[in-house]
Design a protein around this motif. Structure first.
Motif, mmCIF file in Angstrom:
data_model
loop_
_atom_site.group_PDB
_atom_site.id
_atom_site.type_symbol
_atom_site.label_atom_id
_atom_site.label_comp_id
_atom_site.label_asym_id
_atom_site.label_seq_id
_atom_site.Cartn_x
_atom_site.Cartn_y
_atom_site.Cartn_z
ATOM 1 N N GLY A 139 0.785 -1.234 0.000
ATOM 2 C CA GLY A 139 0.000 0.000 0.000
ATOM 3 C C GLY A 139 0.811 1.275 0.000
ATOM 4 N N VAL A 140 2.085 1.190 -0.370
ATOM 5 C CA VAL A 140 2.969 2.361 -0.214
ATOM 6 C C VAL A 140 2.574 3.555 -1.091
ATOM 7 N N ILE A 141 1.936 3.318 -2.227
ATOM 8 C CA ILE A 141 1.581 4.446 -3.100
ATOM 9 C C ILE A 141 0.527 5.310 -2.411
ATOM 10 N N LYS A 142 -0.544 4.686 -2.012
ATOM 11 C CA LYS A 142 -1.648 5.407 -1.370
ATOM 12 C C LYS A 142 -1.260 5.920 0.017
ATOM 13 N N TYR A 143 -0.630 5.042 0.803
ATOM 14 C CA TYR A 143 -0.305 5.454 2.166
ATOM 15 C C TYR A 143 0.810 6.494 2.191
ATOM 16 N N GLY A 144 1.701 6.411 1.193
ATOM 17 C CA GLY A 144 2.747 7.432 1.075
ATOM 18 C C GLY A 144 2.130 8.811 0.894
ATOM 19 N N GLY A 196 0.405 14.177 2.975
ATOM 20 C CA GLY A 196 -0.655 15.153 3.251
ATOM 21 C C GLY A 196 -1.105 15.877 1.998
ATOM 22 N N ALA A 197 -2.150 16.694 2.136
ATOM 23 C CA ALA A 197 -2.738 17.394 0.994
ATOM 24 C C ALA A 197 -1.719 18.310 0.319
ATOM 25 N N THR A 198 -1.914 18.518 -0.996
ATOM 26 C CA THR A 198 -0.997 19.326 -1.807
ATOM 27 C C THR A 198 -0.734 20.700 -1.186
ATOM 28 N N ASP A 199 -1.812 21.355 -0.749
ATOM 29 C CA ASP A 199 -1.682 22.675 -0.125
ATOM 30 C C ASP A 199 -1.462 22.497 1.382
ATOM 31 N N PRO A 200 -0.295 22.880 1.878
ATOM 32 C CA PRO A 200 0.010 22.674 3.305
ATOM 33 C C PRO A 200 -0.980 23.350 4.243
ATOM 34 N N GLN A 201 -1.702 24.370 3.741
ATOM 35 C CA GLN A 201 -2.736 24.987 4.574
ATOM 36 C C GLN A 201 -3.893 24.016 4.814
ATOM 37 N N LYS A 202 -4.011 23.023 3.922
ATOM 38 C CA LYS A 202 -5.111 22.059 4.028
ATOM 39 C C LYS A 202 -4.640 20.692 4.503
ATOM 40 N N SER A 203 -3.331 20.487 4.616
ATOM 41 C CA SER A 203 -2.838 19.189 5.096
ATOM 42 C C SER A 203 -3.060 19.087 6.595
#
Ligand code: RTP
Length: 155
Positions: free
Chosen positions: A86-91, A96-103
């Motif tokens: 599962g490394v692709i998805k779990y990685g 975290g989300a692309t925008d660090p404000q939303k991660s």
């Protein structure tokens, strides 16, 4: 036990120039390592602009494409291949989300970055891109297959 070897998937992860310059290499590597993923390739490289454009070819119509490619080629990048179930998805989840404000806090970008243009890390977003990106960044002989001692306790 014997079934897991065939199912093991691989993903391409890169620490972008901002992550390298900010001294976050070991922090990022350790999050993947402690989770239980296995590092099978790693190198430090300054990509050319043309190489960055190849890496981000899917985004060439986006307004930020040129700036993004300039940035990726502006300094050393840590290119890695990580392996595990599962490394692709779990990685992507670790990242975290692309925008660090939303991660979310607890993710790499949530904990360590502030703006989308300096989000310190890249990870393949699916099996096809993982394969393409690994092939773009690494020669087959740069990928190392080995059994790590912890595998029998992880799987
Ligand atoms: P990544 O592949 O780097 O993990 O990011 P992603 O799939 O979550 O996001 P994607 O939309 O593919 O964007 C790739 C990278 O482009 C930069 N970006 N800048 N509005 C902007 O200035 C903007 N939007 C995206 C980010 O560095 C993002 O990681």
């Amino acid at each position: 036990q014997e079934a897991h070897a065939a199912a093991m998937e691989r993903t391409f992860i890169a620490i972008k120039p901002d992550g390298v310059q900010r001294g976050l290499i070991s922090e990022i590597v350790s999050r993947f390592e402690r989770k239980g993923f296995k590092l099978v390739a790693i190198k430090i490289v300054v990509p050319s602009k043309g190489f960055a454009e190849k890496h981000y070819h899917d985004l060439k119509e986006r307004p930020f494409f040129n700036g993004l490619c300039d940035f990726l080629s502006s300094g050393p990048v840590i290119a890695m291949v990580w392996e595990g179930e599962g490394v692709i998805k779990y990685g992507r989840k670790l990242i975290g989300a692309t925008d660090p404000q939303k991660s979310e806090p607890g993710t790499i970008r949530g904990d360590l970055a502030v703006v989308v243009g300096r989000n310190i890390i890249h990870g393949s977003d699916g099996p096809e891109t993982a394969k393409d990106e690994i092939n773009l960044w690494f020669k087959p002989e740069e990928l190392v297959s080995y059994t790590s001692n912890s595998e029998k306790w992880l799987y």
